[in-house]
Scaffold this motif. Structure first.
Motif, PDB file in Angstrom:
ATOM      1  N   ILE A 350       0.858  -1.096   0.277  1.00 21.42           N
ATOM      2  CA  ILE A 350       0.029   0.088   0.033  1.00 21.42           C
ATOM      3  C   ILE A 350       0.947   1.136   0.017  1.00 21.42           C
ATOM      4  CG2 ILE A 350      -1.475   1.362   1.298  1.00 21.42           C
ATOM      5  CD1 ILE A 350      -2.947  -1.035  -0.104  1.00 21.42           C
ATOM      6  N   THR A 351       1.864   1.467   0.811  1.00 22.19           N
ATOM      7  CA  THR A 351       2.648   2.504   1.011  1.00 22.19           C
ATOM      8  C   THR A 351       3.474   2.929  -0.250  1.00 22.19           C
ATOM      9  OG1 THR A 351       4.526   1.250   2.043  1.00 22.19           O
ATOM     10  CG2 THR A 351       3.030   2.330   3.198  1.00 22.19           C
ATOM     11  N   GLU A 352       3.921   1.533  -0.939  1.00 20.67           N
ATOM     12  CA  GLU A 352       4.646   1.771  -2.310  1.00 20.67           C
ATOM     13  C   GLU A 352       3.587   2.335  -3.349  1.00 20.67           C
ATOM     14  OE1 GLU A 352       7.558   1.661  -3.031  1.00 20.67           O
ATOM     15  OE2 GLU A 352       8.516   0.918  -1.051  1.00 20.67           O
ATOM     16  N   VAL A 353       2.643   1.886  -3.615  1.00 24.00           N
ATOM     17  CA  VAL A 353       1.389   2.373  -4.434  1.00 24.00           C
ATOM     18  C   VAL A 353       1.329   3.570  -4.309  1.00 24.00           C
ATOM     19  CG1 VAL A 353      -0.847   2.047  -5.264  1.00 24.00           C
ATOM     20  CG2 VAL A 353       0.594   0.130  -4.615  1.00 24.00           C
ATOM     21  N   VAL A 354       1.039   3.954  -2.817  1.00 22.87           N
ATOM     22  CA  VAL A 354       0.879   5.570  -2.791  1.00 22.87           C
ATOM     23  C   VAL A 354       2.068   6.361  -2.953  1.00 22.87           C
ATOM     24  CG1 VAL A 354       0.621   7.178  -0.716  1.00 22.87           C
ATOM     25  CG2 VAL A 354      -0.930   5.129  -0.810  1.00 22.87           C
ATOM     26  N   ASN A 355       3.168   5.779  -2.729  1.00 20.69           N
ATOM     27  CA  ASN A 355       4.488   6.697  -3.277  1.00 20.69           C
ATOM     28  C   ASN A 355       4.594   6.850  -4.872  1.00 20.69           C
ATOM     29  OD1 ASN A 355       6.987   7.896  -2.670  1.00 20.69           O
ATOM     30  ND2 ASN A 355       7.870   5.817  -3.335  1.00 20.69           N
ATOM     31  N   ILE A 356       4.151   5.714  -5.684  1.00 13.74           N
ATOM     32  CA  ILE A 356       4.003   5.873  -6.848  1.00 13.74           C
ATOM     33  C   ILE A 356       3.255   6.847  -7.535  1.00 13.74           C
ATOM     34  CG2 ILE A 356       3.919   4.605  -9.135  1.00 13.74           C
ATOM     35  CD1 ILE A 356       4.561   2.215  -7.617  1.00 13.74           C
ATOM     36  N   ILE A 357       2.059   6.847  -6.826  1.00 12.10           N
ATOM     37  CA  ILE A 357       1.039   7.978  -7.317  1.00 12.10           C
ATOM     38  C   ILE A 357       1.400   9.497  -7.217  1.00 12.10           C
ATOM     39  CG2 ILE A 357      -1.342   8.566  -6.870  1.00 12.10           C
ATOM     40  CD1 ILE A 357      -2.032   5.659  -6.439  1.00 12.10           C
ATOM     41  N   LEU A 358       1.888   9.335  -5.873  1.00  8.27           N
ATOM     42  CA  LEU A 358       2.476  10.750  -5.167  1.00  8.27           C
ATOM     43  C   LEU A 358       3.553  11.464  -6.329  1.00  8.27           C
ATOM     44  CD1 LEU A 358       2.397  10.582  -1.454  1.00  8.27           C
ATOM     45  CD2 LEU A 358       0.921  11.708  -2.821  1.00  8.27           C
ATOM     46  N   GLU A 359       4.479  10.281  -6.896  1.00  4.40           N
ATOM     47  CA  GLU A 359       5.666  10.889  -7.446  1.00  4.40           C
ATOM     48  C   GLU A 359       5.250  11.149  -8.733  1.00  4.40           C
ATOM     49  OE1 GLU A 359       8.262   7.214  -7.722  1.00  4.40           O
ATOM     50  OE2 GLU A 359       9.603   7.987  -5.653  1.00  4.40           O
ATOM     51  N   ASP A 365       3.174  18.454 -11.229  1.00  7.01           N
ATOM     52  CA  ASP A 365       2.811  19.608 -10.511  1.00  7.01           C
ATOM     53  C   ASP A 365       3.810  20.699 -10.688  1.00  7.01           C
ATOM     54  OD1 ASP A 365       1.944  21.482  -8.977  1.00  7.01           O
ATOM     55  OD2 ASP A 365       2.113  20.264  -6.865  1.00  7.01           O
ATOM     56  N   SER A 366       3.595  21.852 -11.312  1.00  8.43           N
ATOM     57  CA  SER A 366       4.574  23.112 -11.320  1.00  8.43           C
ATOM     58  C   SER A 366       4.989  23.702 -10.260  1.00  8.43           C
ATOM     59  CB  SER A 366       3.903  23.750 -12.389  1.00  8.43           C
ATOM     60  OG  SER A 366       2.772  24.526 -11.968  1.00  8.43           O
ATOM     61  N   SER A 367       4.045  23.588  -9.175  1.00  7.61           N
ATOM     62  CA  SER A 367       4.121  24.330  -7.968  1.00  7.61           C
ATOM     63  C   SER A 367       5.324  24.066  -6.865  1.00  7.61           C
ATOM     64  CB  SER A 367       2.772  24.331  -6.982  1.00  7.61           C
ATOM     65  OG  SER A 367       2.875  22.778  -6.381  1.00  7.61           O
ATOM     66  N   GLY A 368       5.830  22.647  -7.150  1.00 11.70           N
ATOM     67  CA  GLY A 368       7.209  22.378  -6.439  1.00 11.70           C
ATOM     68  C   GLY A 368       6.766  22.231  -4.915  1.00 11.70           C
ATOM     69  N   MET A 369       5.441  22.319  -4.402  1.00 17.28           N
ATOM     70  CA  MET A 369       5.173  22.292  -2.963  1.00 17.28           C
ATOM     71  C   MET A 369       4.639  20.814  -3.024  1.00 17.28           C
ATOM     72  SD  MET A 369       5.876  24.907  -1.643  1.00 17.28           S
ATOM     73  CE  MET A 369       4.911  25.014  -0.178  1.00 17.28           C
ATOM     74  N   SER A 370       4.939  20.368  -1.672  1.00 15.93           N
ATOM     75  CA  SER A 370       4.122  18.790  -1.182  1.00 15.93           C
ATOM     76  C   SER A 370       4.238  18.940   0.214  1.00 15.93           C
ATOM     77  CB  SER A 370       5.112  17.939  -1.660  1.00 15.93           C
ATOM     78  OG  SER A 370       4.814  16.580  -1.295  1.00 15.93           O
ATOM     79  N   ILE A 371       3.041  18.439   0.734  1.00 16.27           N
ATOM     80  CA  ILE A 371       2.698  18.072   1.898  1.00 16.27           C
ATOM     81  C   ILE A 371       2.824  16.570   2.336  1.00 16.27           C
ATOM     82  CG2 ILE A 371       1.387  20.277   2.505  1.00 16.27           C
ATOM     83  CD1 ILE A 371      -1.208  18.264   2.295  1.00 16.27           C
ATOM     84  N   PHE A 372       2.802  15.632   1.378  1.00 20.05           N
ATOM     85  CA  PHE A 372       3.081  14.338   1.484  1.00 20.05           C
ATOM     86  C   PHE A 372       4.079  13.723   0.591  1.00 20.05           C
ATOM     87  CE2 PHE A 372       1.477   9.960   2.121  1.00 20.05           C
ATOM     88  CZ  PHE A 372       1.155   9.858   3.717  1.00 20.05           C
ATOM     89  N   LYS A 373       4.973  12.736   1.072  1.00 21.23           N
ATOM     90  CA  LYS A 373       5.948  12.634  -0.079  1.00 21.23           C
ATOM     91  C   LYS A 373       6.644  11.523   0.549  1.00 21.23           C
ATOM     92  CE  LYS A 373       9.974  14.412  -2.286  1.00 21.23           C
ATOM     93  NZ  LYS A 373      11.064  15.405  -2.696  1.00 21.23           N
TER      94      LYS A 373
END
Length: 417
Positions: A350-359, A365-373
């Motif tokens: 689950i954590t790896e799938v979420v990580n791939i989706i976030l990447e 995303d052009s903002s460069g901001m992230s609250i979950f990574k």
């Protein structure tokens, strides 16, 4: 092999009991991994935003006074000049590097038929290190000391500006029109700018000469050393206001007149919050594991109780106590290890799938901001928690089994299920 076949036969005969026992183990490991992953993901996301600048950077912004001072009314604008630069140089020992920043917002920058409104910053070369700008192999260079001394009309642009003005064409060496003044592009900063904005950077001396003949500016950016505690950084902020107030003519207690953004202070406060979050997650994880061990214990108690007569018969025909104990303990280990592994794989998956989706989301995303990574978990924690569950399962199986094998065969065979 005989013991394993016997255990397998018992597990198949009591499928519901085996599944319930296994679920309590799997769920405990799974929840622990998810909690740790969520905590790590939040921490990594927030701390990655600090990497946009050095964590020991301080930005000073001169603004508008909110208190009267030496006959001056509130509501008066203040700014920096050469006197403030001298004060920073001579009286503030904690500062290792600094740069004045001359911002010119909504400047029209064009190349051929492409154009856009961007912020142009007049800065010194150290700005690159303080703000962690990045340059690829073919990305050119940043502003240097020679550019300052010769007041060169050179410009460095963010990747966003390059993509919008030059498309697939190389920008290095080309000339752009900045409000009717031509500048040569010498570098492209590949670091994503927060909130998606695009900036351009020119030598501070050139910016002063063209846009600011009065030699006054409103922003200073600096890096500091030797301030490792929140209290030390707070005192440094107050000291800055006290030292700059006499020449800038504002009350030293007026935080609106001189706004101080101290990244180290913010970083330390954020880390303190995450330490609390990590402790909370750890406590919840421990109790989750305990709940799994208790579940295994209860099931093993029932298992041994159901097999009391069988234990009596085996003792009566000569089976040694250690062999009976061994079979029950092996059964407990097999259940906890197998289902613990299933819970571990499910949680990591689950954590790896979420990580791939976030990447993938971050890449677009052009903002460069992230609250979950990167919500992944250190495998040492996973192995350790699984080991705890297995040991708990062994103890849970051993204690009732040890008590059962001490019963005399005749008493055991009289036991009613």
């Amino acid at each position: 092999m005989d013991i394993l076949q016997e255990i397998w036969s018992g597990l198949k005969h009591n499928k519901l009991r085996t599944i319930l026992t296994g679920l309590s183990v799997s769920w405990g490991i799974f929840i622990l991994i998810i909690l740790l992953g969520a905590g790590n993901g939040l921490k990594n996301g927030v701390t990655s935003n600090f990497s946009d600048r050095a964590t020991n950077s301080v930005q000073l912004t001169a603004w508008i006074t909110s208190k009267p001072f030496k006959g001056y009314k509130e509501g008066r604008g203040v700014n920096f000049g050469n006197k403030e630069i001298n004060t920073i140089n001579d009286d503030v020992d904690e500062v290792s590097d600094y740069t004045p920043v001359l911002d010119r917002h909504s400047m029209n920058i064009s190349y051929k038929n492409e154009y856009g409104a961007y912020t142009v910053k007049g800065i010194l070369p150290v700005y690159k290190d303080i703000s962690h700008l990045k340059f690829e192999t073919e990305g050119g260079r940043f502003i240097n000391q020679a550019d300052l001394q010769e007041n060169r009309k050179v410009i460095v642009i963010d990747q966003k500006v390059k993509d919008e003005l030059f498309k697939n064409e190389s920008a290095i060496g080309k000339y752009v029109n900045v409000n009717q003044i031509m500048f040569q592009v010498i570098g492209v900063n590949s670091k994503k700018e927060n909130w998606g904005g695009g900036n351009a950077y020119i030598p501070f001396s050139t910016a002063q000469m063209i846009y600011n003949p009065g030699r006054r500016f409103n922003i200073m950016l600096m890096s500091i050393e030797g301030l490792d505690t929140e209290d030390a950084n707070t005192k440094f902020d107050e000291s800055l206001r006290t030292k700059l107030a006499p020449t800038m003519l504002f009350d030293p207690s007026d935080k609106q007149a001189l706004w101080v953004w101290n990244s180290m202070e913010s970083y330390l406060q954020t880390m303190k919050i995450f330490n609390g979050i990590n402790l909370f997650v750890l406590i919840i994880g421990i109790f989750t594991l305990i709940a799994g061990v208790v579940g295994v214990s209860n099931i093993m108690l029932v298992t041994v109780k159901e097999r009391t007569r069988e234990i009596g018969i085996r003792k009566a025909i000569g089976a040694p106590p250690y062999q009976i104990l061994f079979s029950i303990i092996i059964e407990s280990i097999l259940i906890t290890a197998t289902f613990g592994y299933i819970g571990m794989i499910a949680g990591i998956g689950i954590t790896e799938v979420v990580n791939i989706i976030l990447e993938q989301a971050a890449a677009g995303d052009s903002s460069g901001m992230s609250i979950f990574k990167n919500p992944t978990v250190n495998l040492n924690y996973v192995y350790f928690s699984t080991l705890i569950m297995v040991v708990g399962g062994v103890i849970a199986g051993y204690m009732p089994a040890r008590k059962a094998v001490k019963i005399k065969p005749i008493e055991a065979m009289r036991d009613e299920k």
